[in-house]
Design a protein around this motif. Structure first.
Motif, short mmCIF file in Angstrom:
data_model
loop_
_atom_site.label_atom_id
_atom_site.label_comp_id
_atom_site.label_asym_id
_atom_site.label_seq_id
_atom_site.Cartn_x
_atom_site.Cartn_y
_atom_site.Cartn_z
N ALA A 1 46.03 90.57 33.75
CA ALA A 1 46.12 89.56 32.97
C ALA A 1 45.24 88.25 33.05
CB ALA A 1 47.22 88.71 32.31
N THR A 2 44.05 88.80 34.13
CA THR A 2 43.31 87.31 34.26
C THR A 2 42.73 87.16 33.75
OG1 THR A 2 43.98 87.93 37.33
CG2 THR A 2 42.13 86.51 37.11
N ASN A 3 42.07 86.24 32.75
CA ASN A 3 40.69 86.05 31.81
C ASN A 3 41.19 84.63 31.19
OD1 ASN A 3 38.80 86.09 30.40
ND2 ASN A 3 39.89 88.06 28.89
N SER A 4 39.98 84.09 32.57
CA SER A 4 39.32 82.54 31.71
C SER A 4 38.66 82.42 31.23
CB SER A 4 38.93 81.68 33.36
OG SER A 4 37.05 83.09 32.52
N HIS A 5 38.58 83.15 30.04
CA HIS A 5 38.54 83.00 28.63
C HIS A 5 39.04 82.87 27.72
CE1 HIS A 5 35.10 84.52 30.38
NE2 HIS A 5 34.74 85.17 30.77
N ILE A 6 40.35 83.38 28.09
CA ILE A 6 41.33 83.18 26.62
C ILE A 6 42.05 81.96 28.09
CG2 ILE A 6 43.92 83.87 26.34
CD1 ILE A 6 43.21 86.93 26.66
N ARG A 7 43.01 80.64 27.09
CA ARG A 7 43.91 79.74 27.33
C ARG A 7 44.90 79.75 26.95
NH1 ARG A 7 39.63 76.87 29.63
NH2 ARG A 7 37.99 78.74 30.59
N LEU A 8 45.75 78.95 27.59
CA LEU A 8 47.19 78.91 26.78
C LEU A 8 48.09 77.95 27.10
CD1 LEU A 8 48.62 82.62 28.43
CD2 LEU A 8 47.64 82.69 26.69
N PHE A 9 49.15 77.74 25.80
CA PHE A 9 49.15 76.37 25.90
C PHE A 9 50.40 76.69 25.65
CE2 PHE A 9 51.26 72.86 23.62
CZ PHE A 9 50.57 71.60 25.15
N ASN A 10 51.53 76.35 26.55
CA ASN A 10 53.43 76.55 26.14
C ASN A 10 54.32 75.15 25.47
OD1 ASN A 10 55.06 78.60 25.28
ND2 ASN A 10 54.79 79.30 27.96
N THR A 11 54.23 75.31 24.51
CA THR A 11 54.55 73.56 24.10
C THR A 11 56.34 73.96 24.17
OG1 THR A 11 54.47 74.51 22.50
CG2 THR A 11 55.46 72.66 22.28
N LYS A 12 56.84 72.83 25.12
CA LYS A 12 58.32 72.91 25.64
C LYS A 12 59.64 72.51 23.86
CE LYS A 12 61.15 70.89 28.70
NZ LYS A 12 61.51 68.62 29.75
N LEU A 13 60.19 73.03 24.42
CA LEU A 13 60.99 73.06 23.34
C LEU A 13 61.80 71.55 23.42
CD1 LEU A 13 62.89 73.84 21.09
CD2 LEU A 13 65.27 73.74 22.91
N ASN A 14 61.31 70.68 22.43
CA ASN A 14 61.97 69.52 21.73
C ASN A 14 61.91 68.72 20.60
OD1 ASN A 14 62.66 66.64 22.00
ND2 ASN A 14 60.03 66.01 21.92
N PHE A 15 63.00 68.28 19.33
CA PHE A 15 63.78 68.26 18.08
C PHE A 15 63.44 66.94 17.95
CE2 PHE A 15 66.55 71.42 20.50
CZ PHE A 15 66.47 71.75 19.28
N SER A 16 63.30 66.88 16.89
CA SER A 16 63.18 65.30 16.49
C SER A 16 63.44 64.61 14.66
CB SER A 16 61.62 64.82 16.74
OG SER A 16 61.50 63.33 16.41
N ASP A 17 64.16 63.46 14.90
CA ASP A 17 64.70 63.30 13.63
C ASP A 17 63.77 62.63 12.92
OD1 ASP A 17 66.85 63.57 11.57
OD2 ASP A 17 67.09 61.32 11.05
#
Length: 502
Positions: free
Chosen positions: A145-161
């Motif tokens: 899975a080495t592919n500099s043409h694909i970019r990833l963003f993994n969002t950290k869990l959070n909650f908000s009212d």
């Protein structure tokens, strides 16, 4: 008196020269890009790109992309700014890295190594969150899975009212290290797109395991629909849970509360230009029927409204077979839920991916995620990108005819394409027949041309036929494009009351 005048003169001179920043230090805001905008990101091609962030109140900010002319905007009294720059369509094979610079007074900030391409949001619960480190042959898959043409963003869990703008996460190039914890369905979706389109692809995961769909719907949207208000919002607002202080910690209960995940995990991204959404969720709402379909309509429509980019494509995954600890091969409550999921696709520019052939009847999180990501990608390639030669539909029920003691199942011609087959060379499985008594019995089946002949010695005069309409059938019927048939029933009989609910 003379001393006071001297001090006053000095103050006026210093202010005129731009000194004394310490006088109102609390009003100063560091120049900053919004959280979703980081190095290594993918900017959606051929759409306006919103650049937003914070700066000093009432300050001028110059936004300079390296692909077009700079623009200048002014921040608000609270220090927020927003500017919109055009983004060109790119050619296949264009992987040129770009920069984007902010300048305000003596401050400057820059995004580096950004690409122009296709940007998709992936969301849902645990089967979408299911990471690459958990798939079959994980280490070998990750190593590739080495592919500099694909970019990833993994969002950290959070909650908000309340709706917020801040999130935690960074765009990263796809490497064995960054992909390990990333959504497997999302990665395989993006990998397939990137190879076919030959352009950069950005994948943004924002979801959490065990979450319910109502958690991703804005509060005001739930309030505006009487059915959704009474089913989801009002019970929560009347509960003691709604009075608790909301923090970012995970609990199985909190991820089912209405609107909290929308506020914290979806709202911060609504300024982004994107191509579309991929969604895999439903297990937490499995005891619902029509209310879930209506809820999903509301969610999809609200996301499209709030992202302000028209009728964005929304491709989603039907839940896989699972027995929920009840060994009963004819039980069908989960099948009725899958039917409610299928009805979501009646909304425009939505399509459903089927998983009946790659499920594991006693594992809620089947590990073979690659076919699901590929099917989502093929759906996008056909429906969004116009590759009409890329097949994405499995056999879809059209009608049944009954002749004597047999039923003949006909499929929509475009979904059969060049023919029917099975993935194991055996006869089709998981068909049922019923007479007018509404009691279903397992039935034999065989492929006859582009239809299925169904029969059972226990049903002398069938009036209804069902396929894969139980809780945990792992199926083998598909078309010659190797796409599985959709579960179906020819009847419209009311769902029975099940003796045990889990």
């Amino acid at each position: 008196m003379i001393e006071h005048k001297s001090v006053k003169v000095i103050l006026v001179v210093l202010l005129g020269m731009g000194f004394l920043p310490f006088i109102k230090a609390q009003d100063r805001t560091p120049l900053k890009f919004a959280d979703p905008l980081t190095d290594n990101m993918v900017v959606q091609q051929n759409k306006p790109f919103t650049v937003w962030g914070t700066a000093n109140p009432n300050a001028e900010i110059t936004i300079t992309p390296d692909w077009t002319a700079p623009i200048t905007v002014k921040s608000t009294e609270t220090g927020n700014f927003k500017g919109i720059v055009p983004v060109p369509a790119i050619q296949e094979g264009d992987y040129k890295p770009h920069t984007l610079t902010l300048l305000s007074g003596t401050e400057s900030k820059q995004l580096a190594n950004i690409l122009i391409g296709e940007l998709w949001i992936c969301s849902g619960q645990s089967n979408m969150q299911f990471s690459m480190k958990e798939v079959p042959n994980a280490e070998a898959e990750i190593a590739k899975a080495t592919n500099s043409h694909i970019r990833l963003f993994n969002t950290k869990l959070n909650f908000s009212d309340t709706p917020i703008q801040n999130v935690t996460g960074n765009w990263m190039e796809c490497t064995p290290q960054s992909v390990r914890e990333f959504s497997a369905v999302g990665y395989y979706f993006g990998e397939t797109l990137q190879k076919k389109l030959n352009v950069p692809v950005g994948l943004l995961f924002t979801g959490i395991g065990a979450s319910a769909a109502q958690a991703y719907v804005p509060k005001e949207v739930l309030k505006a629909h009487p059915t959704l208000d009474s089913a989801y919002l009002e019970p929560y607002l009347r509960s003691e849970k709604s009075k608790e202080k909301i923090d970012g910690g995970f609990t199985f209960e909190k991820v089912t509360r209405p609107y909290l995940l929308y506020n914290a995990l979806i709202n911060p991204f609504t300024n982004l230009s994107i191509k579309g959404f991929c969604w895999y969720q439903g297990e937490s709402n499995r005891n619902e029927r029509g209310t879930y379909t209506r809820l999903m309509y509301a969610m999809i429509e609200s996301w499209r409204t709030n992202f302000s980019q028209g009728n964005l494509p929304f491709y989603y995954v039907q839940v896989a077979p699972f027995f929920y600890d009840i060994e009963d091969p004819v039980r069908a409550d989960y099948a009725f839920f899958r039917e409610a999921q299928e009805r979501i696709s009646e909304l425009g520019n939505t399509e459903m991916v089927v998983t009946m052939d790659v499920g594991e009847s006693k594992d809620l999180h089947p590990k073979n995620k690659k076919p699901i990501g590929v099917r989502l990608a093929n759906t996008a390639l056909n429906r969004t990108y116009g590759f009409l030669d890329v097949r994405y539909q499995g056999p879809q029920f059209e009608y049944a005819e009954f002749n004597g003691h047999k039923a003949f199942v006909h499929f929509k011609p475009e979904s059969v394409n060049t023919g029917l087959t099975t993935n194991d060379g055996k006869l089709p499985q998981h068909f049922q027949l019923s007479g007018s008594d509404q009691v279903f019995y397992p039935a034999g089946a065989k492929i006859v041309g582009n239809r299925i002949e169904v029969y059972s010695d226990k049903v002398r005069k069938p009036v209804a036929v069902r396929y894969a309409f139980t809780n945990y059938p792992v199926t083998n019927l598909e078309n010659t494009d190797h796409i599985p048939a959709l579960p179906f029933r020819s009847d419209d009989w009311k769902e029975p009351v099940w003796t045990t609910k889990k």
